[in-house]
Each structure stands twice: as structure tokens, then as C-alpha cells.
Scaffold this active site. Structure first.
Site, short mmCIF file in Angstrom:
data_model
loop_
_atom_site.label_atom_id
_atom_site.label_comp_id
_atom_site.label_asym_id
_atom_site.label_seq_id
_atom_site.Cartn_x
_atom_site.Cartn_y
_atom_site.Cartn_z
N GLN A 163 -35.90 -11.91 21.19
CA GLN A 163 -37.14 -11.75 20.44
C GLN A 163 -37.84 -13.08 20.15
O GLN A 163 -39.03 -13.08 19.82
CB GLN A 163 -36.87 -11.02 19.13
CG GLN A 163 -36.37 -9.60 19.34
CD GLN A 163 -36.14 -8.86 18.04
OE1 GLN A 163 -35.08 -8.95 17.46
NE2 GLN A 163 -37.16 -8.17 17.56
N ARG A 218 -28.87 -15.95 10.56
CA ARG A 218 -28.25 -15.06 11.54
C ARG A 218 -29.07 -15.13 12.83
O ARG A 218 -30.27 -14.84 12.82
CB ARG A 218 -28.22 -13.62 11.00
CG ARG A 218 -27.70 -12.65 12.02
CD ARG A 218 -27.60 -11.21 11.52
NE ARG A 218 -27.21 -10.41 12.66
CZ ARG A 218 -27.72 -9.24 13.02
NH1 ARG A 218 -28.63 -8.66 12.28
NH2 ARG A 218 -27.31 -8.63 14.10
N HIS A 277 -26.82 -9.12 21.15
CA HIS A 277 -27.96 -8.42 20.54
C HIS A 277 -28.83 -7.86 21.67
O HIS A 277 -29.98 -8.26 21.84
CB HIS A 277 -28.74 -9.35 19.62
CG HIS A 277 -29.56 -8.64 18.57
ND1 HIS A 277 -29.44 -8.89 17.23
CD2 HIS A 277 -30.49 -7.68 18.69
CE1 HIS A 277 -30.28 -8.10 16.56
NE2 HIS A 277 -30.94 -7.37 17.43
N ASN A 299 -24.67 -5.82 17.94
CA ASN A 299 -25.69 -5.37 16.99
C ASN A 299 -26.12 -3.93 17.22
O ASN A 299 -26.54 -3.58 18.32
CB ASN A 299 -26.93 -6.26 17.08
CG ASN A 299 -27.98 -5.86 16.07
OD1 ASN A 299 -27.80 -6.06 14.87
ND2 ASN A 299 -29.06 -5.24 16.53
N GLU A 300 -26.05 -3.12 16.18
CA GLU A 300 -26.60 -1.76 16.14
C GLU A 300 -26.29 -0.92 17.38
O GLU A 300 -27.20 -0.49 18.09
CB GLU A 300 -28.13 -1.82 15.94
CG GLU A 300 -28.55 -2.26 14.57
CD GLU A 300 -30.05 -2.08 14.34
OE1 GLU A 300 -30.74 -1.44 15.16
OE2 GLU A 300 -30.54 -2.61 13.33
N ASN A 314 -27.31 -2.94 8.65
CA ASN A 314 -28.77 -3.11 8.74
C ASN A 314 -29.41 -1.85 8.17
O ASN A 314 -29.06 -0.74 8.58
CB ASN A 314 -29.21 -3.26 10.20
CG ASN A 314 -28.57 -4.46 10.89
OD1 ASN A 314 -27.97 -5.31 10.24
ND2 ASN A 314 -28.70 -4.52 12.21
N TYR A 349 -33.24 -0.20 6.51
CA TYR A 349 -34.67 -0.47 6.29
C TYR A 349 -35.37 0.56 5.42
O TYR A 349 -36.34 0.27 4.77
CB TYR A 349 -35.40 -0.50 7.65
CG TYR A 349 -35.13 -1.76 8.45
CD1 TYR A 349 -34.01 -1.85 9.27
CD2 TYR A 349 -35.99 -2.85 8.38
CE1 TYR A 349 -33.76 -3.00 10.01
CE2 TYR A 349 -35.75 -4.00 9.11
CZ TYR A 349 -34.63 -4.07 9.92
OH TYR A 349 -34.39 -5.21 10.64
N GLU A 389 -29.56 -6.97 7.99
CA GLU A 389 -30.99 -6.82 8.30
C GLU A 389 -31.63 -5.93 7.26
O GLU A 389 -31.06 -4.92 6.87
CB GLU A 389 -31.22 -6.13 9.67
CG GLU A 389 -31.07 -7.02 10.86
CD GLU A 389 -31.42 -6.33 12.18
OE1 GLU A 389 -32.31 -5.45 12.19
OE2 GLU A 389 -30.79 -6.67 13.18
#
Ligand SMILES: *[C@@H]1O[C@H](CO)[C@@H](O)[C@H](O)[C@H]1NC(C)=O
Ligand SMILES: *[C@@H]1O[C@H](CO)[C@@H](O)[C@H](O)[C@H]1NC(C)=O
Ligand SMILES: *[C@@H]1O[C@H](CO)[C@@H](O)[C@H](O)[C@H]1NC(C)=O
Ligand SMILES: *[C@@H]1O[C@H](CO)[C@@H](O)[C@H](O)[C@H]1NC(C)=O
Ligand SMILES: *[C@@H]1O[C@H](CO)[C@@H](O)[C@H](O)[C@H]1NC(C)=O
Ligand SMILES: *[C@@H]1O[C@H](CO)[C@@H](O)[C@H](O)[C@H]1NC(C)=O
Ligand SMILES: *[C@@H]1O[C@H](CO)[C@@H](O)[C@H](O)[C@H]1NC(C)=O
Length: 497
Positions: free
Chosen positions: A43, A100, A145, A190-191, A332, A334, A399
Site C-alpha cells: 500500500q 507496524r 500482508h 494479516n487477516e 483488527n 473497525y 488496526e
């Protein structure tokens, strides 16, 4: 309205404070609690084909299928490959206690395999880590990731294949040996729920309709768990005594609440928790998948004339390896979702097995991502849920963040989002007794939001994507966060003084 919620929270907190023990102040964080921010390599880095780096799956996808990626690629992104010193300077200005970030596998191992190391890629991460250490910022490194080397993908070595397990373990082993002298906190993967379930587009059914959905998701999750656990065990044997770091896997969970009080909806919300989070957390804590996943998927598979369940089984040895393979939980989170029972659909897929649908009420504030409306209470319930379901572990929030479409530096709504979120984390600590020890704001920088492109902006720091300098400017939220960190107090102003 947003502010009104906060005033209500403040009143509630005030009352609660009078009633609770004097040692638990709902607005104040102890110095042992750490504040940071996060990013992911694809990203932000850019430099997609520089100094020996090869393509990752995301390089391939964004450059070959712009129609599915809002015409955006990570070829340059925030140019952090060249501007990491500016990133660290911004972190230092904010006063972050940790950062991170993730490693680009195809920058370090362009062939995918660990026998061919790209020294320029290793240098990049050594330089970044050294720059962080010099600024007094602790690194928290995500090993994977989402950016699998394309070299491995071509060979069919991806998460649906058992071959991926040993390739990942070899990459992690190399990462520990190269960076473990300075990195003491690791997130392996990740996730997995997000990418194994097909979002954001890892299994491209719109390009390859032959993909056997309903099978791929569970093979992916299975190999993620084996790769994570094998990596954890390797670290204990080979590195723990000298490096003494701690390891987990970042799982994602938005709070699932029943839409109504009907039995169907209450069961649907809990089934969704178990499919989304228990899928990985149950094997880590109990050594196997949640019973409801085993039953539902076996049952649906039989109805669909499969000769065995689409959910793979762990051997006894594998169960023992996976159970307890973490030092803490990383989550994580949101938002929240109102969940209801969905009509049964006999097409094989994870989504149909889960058999729920989720909505968010109109009165929740919208963000730049349609299903991530503002619900700051969600994180409190997620923390409480993890505490109660998985033996009260230490939890780090890896996150949490708010996105808009403007990237404007006067980001009042982001400040309110962080303030309300931190208030709810204090409630989780004080009222629910959750052992949460870190908060990671996502993201440090405005960046490439995967297939959504550059129009979704989560950053504390604005990036001028029109300038080749990719100029970094701290937003008001960065100054608010700075004051929170300095004062350990959430009702501070965003003053730059
Ligand atoms: C991407 O670019 C093409 C060609 O310029 C254009 O036709 C299309 O509308 C663009 N798509 C998006 C999502 O911006
Ligand atoms: C469900 O019941 C609880 C307890 O009676 C109540 O507080 C809550 O508002 C109800 N929720 C819905 C969606 O009706
Ligand atoms: C299995 O499927 C059948 C037929 O749809 C259904 O009646 C039964 O309740 C299911 N069992 C479980 C445990 O889900
Ligand atoms: C499964 O097999 C039965 C018996 O041959 C058949 O009637 C049914 O249509 C099949 N179902 C599916 C989903 O293929
Ligand atoms: C939280 O977890 C850490 C690490 O296991 C432990 O040292 C600490 O005592 C725990 N704190 C509480 C309040 O349980
Ligand atoms: C920032 O935005 C708020 C409203 O969202 C406004 O009241 C304030 O005047 C703005 N500040 C600056 C410096 O533009
Ligand atoms: C980019 O940075 C260089 C070096 O600091 C500077 O000379 C140049 O004016 C900058 N360009 C823009 C468009 O800001």
C-alpha cells in the site's frame, strides 16, 4: 450527532468513574499502554520493480486488471521505498511509540524461494528498522500482508496449496534471522479471513469462474493456520532463547450484533463470529475448528454431493502444533454489523455456509468504505468477546481507523472517531477487565486502499499524490494523536503547540 454521542459517553463515563475504583480513570491511559500506527508494504512502498524486486500477486493484479482496481496500482504509491526517512520523521513528530509495517516477500526473495536473497531488499528493511530504532520507535513487523510473490503463484504455490506452508515458514525463518535482533514483536499473517474468503479479490471468480469456491476458502485458512503454527514453533526452538520476541497472527473481527432479538438472528450473529473469527481463533485456543463450522460445512457438502466435507481436517499432531501457538491476540476491528439469518443457498461457498447477511443502520455516519460506517462501541464488544471466548488473553489492537474521500488535513471526524474509540477501549479495560495493551491506528499514511485505489484515505498523514515528491503533511488528527500520546489523556485538543 457524532459529538452528541461523545457527550453522552462522557456523561456515562463520569458517572461510571464515580462508581468504579479510583485507579481506573476512563480518560487516562497508563504509560504501559502503547500507541502506534500501521501500514502494509504494497500500500505504501512503490519501487515495484526496483533493485531486484520481482512482482507480487498485487503487482500482477493491479497492472493487468486495472478495470477491477479503479485504474490504480502500487507502482509508486507513497514512494516509501525512497521516502522511508520522511515516514519515520512524521512518526517521530507524532510521537508514535511503535510502528507496524510489513515485509514485501518479493523484494527480499524475488524468486519466492529462500535460496535467492536480494540484498537490496534486505538493506531497505534494515535501514527502515535502524531509522525507527534511532527515533525511539519500536518495530512491529507483519511478515505477510497479502503480497505473495508471483513467482510462487505461477507454480501453484499459494494459500490453497500445502506447498505454501513450508515456503512461508522459510521466509519467516529468514526474516527472524535477518531482523530478529531488533524486532521483538511479530505478526505472521494479516487477516486470513479477509483474503481467504475472497475479499479483497484474492480468488478472482469474475476472471476465473472455474475456481471451486466453497473449497478454496477453507484450504486457504487451513494452510494459513499450519504455516502460522509451524512458524511459531520454529521461533520457539530456534530464536526465542536469544531473541526473546513475541508472536501472533492478526485476525479481524467487526462486532456482530443480532438485527432483532429473534432466535434466528441471535444464532446468526454468533455463527458469524465463529465463521469469521473462531475459524482461526478456535484452532489457536482449542486446537480445532468451531463445532458449528464442522457440522454446517459437512452437512452442506453432503447435500451438494461432495464425498467428504469441504472443510479439511487437522491430524492429531497438527492440532497439538496449532493449539497455543501464540503469545497474545492481535485484532483488527473497525465497526459493527447488524446480522440476520440469510435464506439457504445450495451453491458451495463460505458465504453460503455462514448463511448470514449484515447491514448497518442509516443513522451511523458513513465513511469512504460503504460497509465500514462509524460504530466506535464495536471495538469494546469485540475486546470483551475475545476475553470471554479465549481465556482472557493479552490483546493488541493492530488496526482501527476512519477513512474519508478528501484527505483534507482538517479532519475533525477522524479526531472524533479516535477519541470515541479510545474511550471505548478504556471502558473495555475498566468496566470489562480486558487486558488490552496496544492501539494501532490504521493508517499512518493515506495510501493505496487495495482494489479501491487512492480515493479511500485512512491516513494521519496526507500524501500529495499529484506531486512526484509525494509530500507528507500531518493532519489535525496527527496532532490530536500526538497530544493523546504525550498526555496519556484522550480529551486533549488537536493544538499543534
Ligand atoms: C479506467 O481507465 C479507462 C481508460 O482510460 C476508463 O475507460 C475507465 O472508465 C477507467 N475506470 C475507472 C474505474 O476509473
Ligand atoms: C433485545 O433485547 C434486549 C434486552 O431485552 C434489549 O435491550 C434490546 O434493545 C433488544 N434488541 C432489539 C434489536 O430489539
Ligand atoms: C443438515 O441439513 C438438513 C437438511 O437441510 C437439516 O434438516 C439439518 O438440520 C441439518 N443439520 C445440521 C446439524 O445443520
Ligand atoms: C446430488 O445427487 C442426487 C442423487 O443423484 C441428485 O438428485 C441431486 O440433484 C444432486 N445434487 C446436486 C447439488 O448436485
Ligand atoms: C496483561 O498481560 C500481560 C502479558 O501477559 C501481563 O504481564 C499483565 O499482567 C496482564 N495485565 C492484566 C491486568 O491482566
Ligand atoms: C475545520 O473544520 C471544522 C468543521 O469540521 C471547522 O469548524 C473549522 O473551522 C475548520 N478549521 C480550519 C482551520 O479550517
Ligand atoms: C520536490 O523536492 C525537491 C527537493 O526537495 C524540490 O527541489 C522540488 O521543488 C520539489 N517539487 C515539488 C513539486 O514540490
Amino acid at each position: 450527532m457524532f459529538r452528541a454521542i461523545f457527550v453522552l459517553l462522557a456523561v456515562f463515563c463520569h458517572v461510571a468513574r464515580l462508581q468504579s475504583t479510583a485507579t481506573c480513570d476512563l480518560f487516562t491511559f497508563p504509560s504501559t499502554f502503547k500507541f502506534g500506527a500501521g501500514t502494509a508494504a504494497y500500500q505504501i512502498e512503490g519501487g515495484w520493480n526496483e533493485d531486484g524486486k520481482s512482482r507480487s500477486w498485487w503487482d500482477w493484479f493491479t497492472n493487468n486488471y486495472p478495470q477491477y482496481c479503479n485504474n490504480a496500482t502500487g507502482n509508486i504509491a507513497c514512494d516509501s521505498y525512497h521516502k522511508y526517512k520522511e515516514d519515520v520523521a512524521a512518526m517521530k513528530a507524532i510521537g508514535l511509540e511503535f510502528y507496524r509495517f510489513s515485509l514485501s516477500w518479493s523484494r527480499i526473495l524475488p524468486k519466492g524461494f529462500s535460496y535467492s536473497v536480494n540484498q537490496a531488499g534486505v538493506d531497505y528493511y534494515n535501514n527502515l528498522i535502524d531509522e525507527l530504532k534511532a527515533a525511539g520507535i519500536e518495530p512491529l513487523v507483519t511478515i505477510y500482508h497479502w503480497d505473495t510473490p508471483m513467482a510462487l503463484e505461477y507454480l501453484g504455490t499459494t494459500w490453497t496449496s500445502p506447498k505454501m506452508v513450508d515456503q512461508f515458514v522459510a521466509f519467516a525463518d529468514l526474516a527472524f534471522s535477518l531482523f530478529g535482533d531488533r524486532v521483538k514483536l511479530w505478526a505472521t499473517i494479516n487477516e486470513p479471513k479477509s483474503f481467504c474468503q475472497g475479499i479483497p479479490g484474492y480468488f478472482l471468480t469474475y476472471i476465473f469462474p472455474e475456481l471451486p469456491m466453497g473449497t478454496l476458502e477453507y484450504l486457504c485458512g487451513h494452510h494459513v493456520l499450519l504455516a502460522h503454527a509451524k512458524t511459531y514453533r520454529l521461533y520457539q526452538e530456534k530464536y526465542k532463547s536469544t531473541q526473546n520476541g513475541r508472536i501472533s497472527i492478526t485476525l479481524d473481527l467487526n462486532y456482530n450484533m443480532p438485527l432483532t432479538n429473534s432466535t434466528e438472528d441471535i444464532e446468526a450473529a454468533e455463527r458469524r463470529n465463529l465463521f469469521e473469527f473462531g475459524w482461526f481463533a478456535h484452532p489457536l485456543y482449542y486446537g480445532d475448528y468451531p463445532q458449528i463450522m464442522k457440522t454446517v460445512i459437512a452437512n452442506n457438502s453432503a447435500k451438494q454431493n461432495f464425498t467428504a466435507s469441504r472443510l479439511p481436517k487437522f491430524s492429531c499432531t497438527e492440532k497439538l502444533m496449532i493449539k497455543g501457538s501464540y503469545d497474545l491476540f492481535m485484532v483488527n476491528s473497525y465497526t459493527g454489523t447488524q446480522v440476520t439469518l440469510k435464506e439457504y443457498n445450495n451453491e458451495p461457498s463460505y458465504i453460503n455456509d455462514e448463511q448470514t447477511s449484515g447491514t448497518q443502520p442509516d443513522h451511523w455516519l458513513s465513511t469512504a468504505v460503504s460497509n465500514l460506517k462509524v460504530y466506535p462501541e464495536g471495538i469494546r464488544y469485540v475486546l470483551k468477546y475475545i476475553k470471554e471466548s479465549y481465556g482472557n488473553p493479552e490483546i493488541m489492537i493492530t488496526e482501527n481507523g476512519y477513512s474519508d474521500t478528501t484527505g483534507n488535513v482538517n479532519d475533525t471526524l477522524r479526531i472524533e472517531f479516535i477519541r470515541e474509540t479510545l474511550g471505548n477501549i478504556r471502558l473495555a479495560i475498566c468496566e470489562d477487565g480486558v487486558n488490552v495493551t496496544r492501539y494501532t491506528y490504521w493508517s499512518l499514511l493515506d495510501n493505496l486502499e487495495w482494489a479501491r485505489g487512492y480515493g479511500v484515505k485512512f491516513g494521519l498523514v496526507q500524501i500529495d499524490f499529484d506531486s512526484e515528491n509525494r509530500t507528507r503533511t500531518l493532519k489535525r488528527s496527527a496532532y490530536y494523536y500526538k497530544n493523546v500520546i504525550q498526555n496519556r489523556y484522550i480529551n486533549v485538543t488537536d493544538s499543534t503547540e
